[in-house]
Design a protein around this motif. Structure first.
Motif, PDB file in Angstrom:
ATOM      1  N   ALA A 195       1.430   6.094  -4.644  1.00 48.94           N
ATOM      2  CA  ALA A 195       1.826   5.361  -3.438  1.00 48.94           C
ATOM      3  C   ALA A 195       3.341   5.177  -3.382  1.00 48.94           C
ATOM      4  N   VAL A 196       3.945   4.853  -4.516  1.00 47.25           N
ATOM      5  CA  VAL A 196       5.397   4.660  -4.555  1.00 47.25           C
ATOM      6  C   VAL A 196       6.120   5.964  -4.246  1.00 47.25           C
ATOM      7  N   ILE A 197       5.682   7.060  -4.877  1.00 46.43           N
ATOM      8  CA  ILE A 197       6.339   8.359  -4.667  1.00 46.43           C
ATOM      9  C   ILE A 197       6.189   8.817  -3.219  1.00 46.43           C
ATOM     10  N   LEU A 198       4.957   8.820  -2.724  1.00 47.42           N
ATOM     11  CA  LEU A 198       4.715   9.306  -1.365  1.00 47.42           C
ATOM     12  C   LEU A 198       5.296   8.359  -0.317  1.00 47.42           C
ATOM     13  N   GLY A 199       5.287   7.052  -0.612  1.00 49.09           N
ATOM     14  CA  GLY A 199       5.919   6.102   0.304  1.00 49.09           C
ATOM     15  C   GLY A 199       7.412   6.364   0.433  1.00 49.09           C
ATOM     16  N   PHE A 200       8.051   6.672  -0.677  1.00 47.63           N
ATOM     17  CA  PHE A 200       9.486   7.003  -0.648  1.00 47.63           C
ATOM     18  C   PHE A 200       9.716   8.271   0.171  1.00 47.63           C
ATOM     19  N   VAL A 201       8.884   9.292  -0.050  1.00 39.04           N
ATOM     20  CA  VAL A 201       9.045  10.552   0.679  1.00 39.04           C
ATOM     21  C   VAL A 201       8.908  10.337   2.180  1.00 39.04           C
ATOM     22  N   LEU A 202       7.920   9.543   2.586  1.00 38.11           N
ATOM     23  CA  LEU A 202       7.680   9.342   4.017  1.00 38.11           C
ATOM     24  C   LEU A 202       8.748   8.475   4.673  1.00 38.11           C
ATOM     25  N   GLN A 203       9.215   7.444   3.965  1.00 40.16           N
ATOM     26  CA  GLN A 203      10.118   6.472   4.580  1.00 40.16           C
ATOM     27  C   GLN A 203      11.600   6.765   4.361  1.00 40.16           C
ATOM     28  N   LYS A 204      11.941   7.463   3.278  1.00 34.29           N
ATOM     29  CA  LYS A 204      13.349   7.557   2.892  1.00 34.29           C
ATOM     30  C   LYS A 204      13.931   8.966   2.906  1.00 34.29           C
ATOM     31  N   THR A 205      13.138   9.964   3.257  1.00 27.14           N
ATOM     32  CA  THR A 205      13.653  11.331   3.237  1.00 27.14           C
ATOM     33  C   THR A 205      13.676  11.920   4.650  1.00 27.14           C
ATOM     34  N   THR A 206      14.481  12.962   4.814  1.00 23.98           N
ATOM     35  CA  THR A 206      14.538  13.662   6.094  1.00 23.98           C
ATOM     36  C   THR A 206      13.195  14.276   6.441  1.00 23.98           C
ATOM     37  N   PHE A 207      12.514  14.791   5.423  1.00 26.44           N
ATOM     38  CA  PHE A 207      11.195  15.367   5.652  1.00 26.44           C
ATOM     39  C   PHE A 207      10.239  14.328   6.233  1.00 26.44           C
ATOM     40  N   GLY A 208      10.214  13.134   5.627  1.00 32.25           N
ATOM     41  CA  GLY A 208       9.328  12.077   6.113  1.00 32.25           C
ATOM     42  C   GLY A 208       9.680  11.651   7.526  1.00 32.25           C
ATOM     43  N   PHE A 209      10.970  11.535   7.812  1.00 27.02           N
ATOM     44  CA  PHE A 209      11.391  11.163   9.163  1.00 27.02           C
ATOM     45  C   PHE A 209      10.961  12.229  10.171  1.00 27.02           C
ATOM     46  N   ILE A 211     -10.434   8.255  -4.137  1.00 29.57           N
ATOM     47  CA  ILE A 211     -10.405   8.260  -2.670  1.00 29.57           C
ATOM     48  C   ILE A 211      -9.049   7.795  -2.167  1.00 29.57           C
ATOM     49  N   GLY A 212      -8.481   6.776  -2.833  1.00 29.92           N
ATOM     50  CA  GLY A 212      -7.182   6.259  -2.427  1.00 29.92           C
ATOM     51  C   GLY A 212      -6.085   7.295  -2.551  1.00 29.92           C
ATOM     52  N   ILE A 213      -6.092   8.069  -3.626  1.00 30.79           N
ATOM     53  CA  ILE A 213      -5.068   9.098  -3.813  1.00 30.79           C
ATOM     54  C   ILE A 213      -5.192  10.172  -2.738  1.00 30.79           C
ATOM     55  N   VAL A 214      -6.424  10.556  -2.404  1.00 31.26           N
ATOM     56  CA  VAL A 214      -6.636  11.507  -1.306  1.00 31.26           C
ATOM     57  C   VAL A 214      -6.092  10.940   0.002  1.00 31.26           C
ATOM     58  N   ALA A 215      -6.387   9.667   0.266  1.00 30.14           N
ATOM     59  CA  ALA A 215      -5.949   9.037   1.518  1.00 30.14           C
ATOM     60  C   ALA A 215      -4.428   8.975   1.614  1.00 30.14           C
ATOM     61  N   LEU A 216      -3.758   8.682   0.506  1.00 33.50           N
ATOM     62  CA  LEU A 216      -2.301   8.619   0.519  1.00 33.50           C
ATOM     63  C   LEU A 216      -1.702   9.952   0.942  1.00 33.50           C
ATOM     64  N   GLY A 217      -2.221  11.037   0.387  1.00 34.21           N
ATOM     65  CA  GLY A 217      -1.697  12.350   0.752  1.00 34.21           C
ATOM     66  C   GLY A 217      -2.055  12.738   2.169  1.00 34.21           C
ATOM     67  N   MET A 218      -3.301  12.459   2.585  1.00 37.50           N
ATOM     68  CA  MET A 218      -3.735  12.836   3.932  1.00 37.50           C
ATOM     69  C   MET A 218      -2.991  12.055   5.017  1.00 37.50           C
ATOM     70  N   THR A 219      -2.378  10.941   4.649  1.00 39.20           N
ATOM     71  CA  THR A 219      -1.593  10.167   5.614  1.00 39.20           C
ATOM     72  C   THR A 219      -0.533  11.031   6.281  1.00 39.20           C
ATOM     73  N   PHE A 220       0.050  11.963   5.540  1.00 35.55           N
ATOM     74  CA  PHE A 220       1.093  12.832   6.099  1.00 35.55           C
ATOM     75  C   PHE A 220       0.521  13.735   7.189  1.00 35.55           C
ATOM     76  N   VAL A 221      -0.681  14.259   6.971  1.00 31.75           N
ATOM     77  CA  VAL A 221      -1.309  15.116   7.976  1.00 31.75           C
ATOM     78  C   VAL A 221      -1.654  14.312   9.224  1.00 31.75           C
ATOM     79  N   VAL A 222      -2.181  13.105   9.044  1.00 33.61           N
ATOM     80  CA  VAL A 222      -2.556  12.267  10.189  1.00 33.61           C
ATOM     81  C   VAL A 222      -1.314  11.858  10.981  1.00 33.61           C
ATOM     82  N   ILE A 223      -0.254  11.460  10.300  1.00 35.55           N
ATOM     83  CA  ILE A 223       0.970  11.062  10.998  1.00 35.55           C
ATOM     84  C   ILE A 223       1.570  12.232  11.769  1.00 35.55           C
ATOM     85  N   SER A 224       1.369  13.448  11.266  1.00 35.70           N
ATOM     86  CA  SER A 224       1.901  14.624  11.966  1.00 35.70           C
ATOM     87  C   SER A 224       1.049  15.004  13.180  1.00 35.70           C
TER      88      SER A 224
END
Length: 336
Positions: A193-207, A69-82
């Motif tokens: 969490a580490v990989i997706l956290g980096f993508v969301l916080q440190k990349t142009t895509f995440g911004f 469930i946690g892995i699903v939630a980590l990925g779905m965070t991107f959809v919710v933030i968008s």
């Protein structure tokens, strides 16, 4: 004259703390950082007052059950933030991935199973993302439809059968593996969490995802290809659901089309309780991880004290209402 930043150009400028009253600052702190304090308090309380919580077998079980469930939630965070609310099709995606992982690997080996599951995940992500990002369809309706289609196809092809991995096989070994006292599934959750956290916080895509969630029109005017951005958010969710399906199948060494029922709601609960706003633009993968821990620990406490499944659902539902209300109040206070 200095050129304004992209954030300033789209109007996302947070007020300083001096512009808010004391009460407003408290509410904003609870909305932004409260999950950290609440999670620590809950764990300390459970360790001291709940019999059996602090035992190693129980903690391992919490992580085993929380990981998919946690892995699903980590990925779905991107959809919710968008600002696209959620992806209901993760139910079908997780189940499909699990069935492919065991069913195909039994016949052709792990590599073809993983490649086929990846292909299916990409199809889900592209279909959902194109419909929502390019055709501007409602994300809830689109992903509900792909859930029905996906589960229908899965049940048709699998005949509704339960697939079992071989006893002592690679999949079962992976599901039971530990690094010291830590289950491998928990390590997968942390790595994701580490990989997706980096993508969301440190990349142009995440911004760009966060900016799009804050102000869609202005982000389009800034030249961001928003359609591709939404496709990317749904692809991340689909890949995460695929990994979650692998973890779930390995944990039980079985797979069936109905095994991921409720994962959409449980993942969304962790996301919202973690502090990611359902209105979009604000959130964090790491806070979602804390939300996963909080919900998993709370559920475990309710089980240990003997409360029914219905009571657990009520508790989680109340928490979601409280979290959404606090977020809405905090946003209103900041705007005012």
């Amino acid at each position: 004259m200095a050129k304004p930043t992209f954030t300033e150009s789209i109007g996302v400028v947070a007020p300083t703390s001096t512009e808010l009253s004391t009460g407003a600052r408290v509410i904003k702190f609870v909305a932004d950082r409260g999950i950290i304090a609440f999670t620590v308090i809950l764990i300390v309380y459970a360790a001291i007052f709940v019999n059996g919580f602090a035992s190693l077998p129980n903690i391992s079980d919490v992580f085993y059950r929380a990981a998919p469930i946690g892995i699903v939630a980590l990925g779905m965070t991107f959809v919710v933030i968008s600002a696209n609310y959620l992806d209901l099709s993760v139910v079908a995606q997780v189940a499909t991935s699990a069935v492919i992982f065991i069913g195909v690997s039994n016949q052709a080996g792990l590599a073809p199973a993983i490649l086929l599951a990846l292909l299916v995940a990409v199809i889900y992500g592209v279909v959902n993302g194109v419909a929502v990002g390019f055709f501007h369809a409602n994300a809830v309706i689109v992903t509900l439809a792909t859930t029905f289609v996906g589960l229908g196809v899965l049940r048709w092809l699998s005949g509704g059968s339960i697939f079992f991995g071989p006893n002592g096989g690679v999949i079962q070994s992976l599901g039971q593996a530990k690094v010291g006292p830590i289950p491998l599934s928990a390590i997968v959750l942390i790595v994701m969490a580490v990989i997706l956290g980096f993508v969301l916080q440190k990349t142009t895509f995440g911004f760009s995802i966060r900016s799009y969630g804050s102000n869609k029109a202005a982000t389009r005017l800034a030249g961001v290809r928003t359609g591709q951005l939404v496709v990317g958010a749904f692809l991340i969710t689909s890949i995460s659901a695929m990994v979650a399906g692998f973890v779930l199948a390995a944990f039980s060494n079985t797979a069936v089309s109905s095994m991921a029922e409720g994962y959409d709601f449980q993942a969304l609960a962790a996301i919202i309780i973690g502090g990611t706003s359902v209105f979009g633009g604000k959130g964090s993968v790491y806070r979602t991880l804390l939300g996963v821990v909080f919900v998993s620990v709370l559920t475990n406490i309710l089980v240990l004290v003997g409360l029914t499944f219905g009571a657990q659902q009520v508790a989680i539902g109340v928490l979601i209402v409280v979290a959404v209300s606090i977020d809405a109040i905090a946003r209103k206070l900041v705007k005012n």
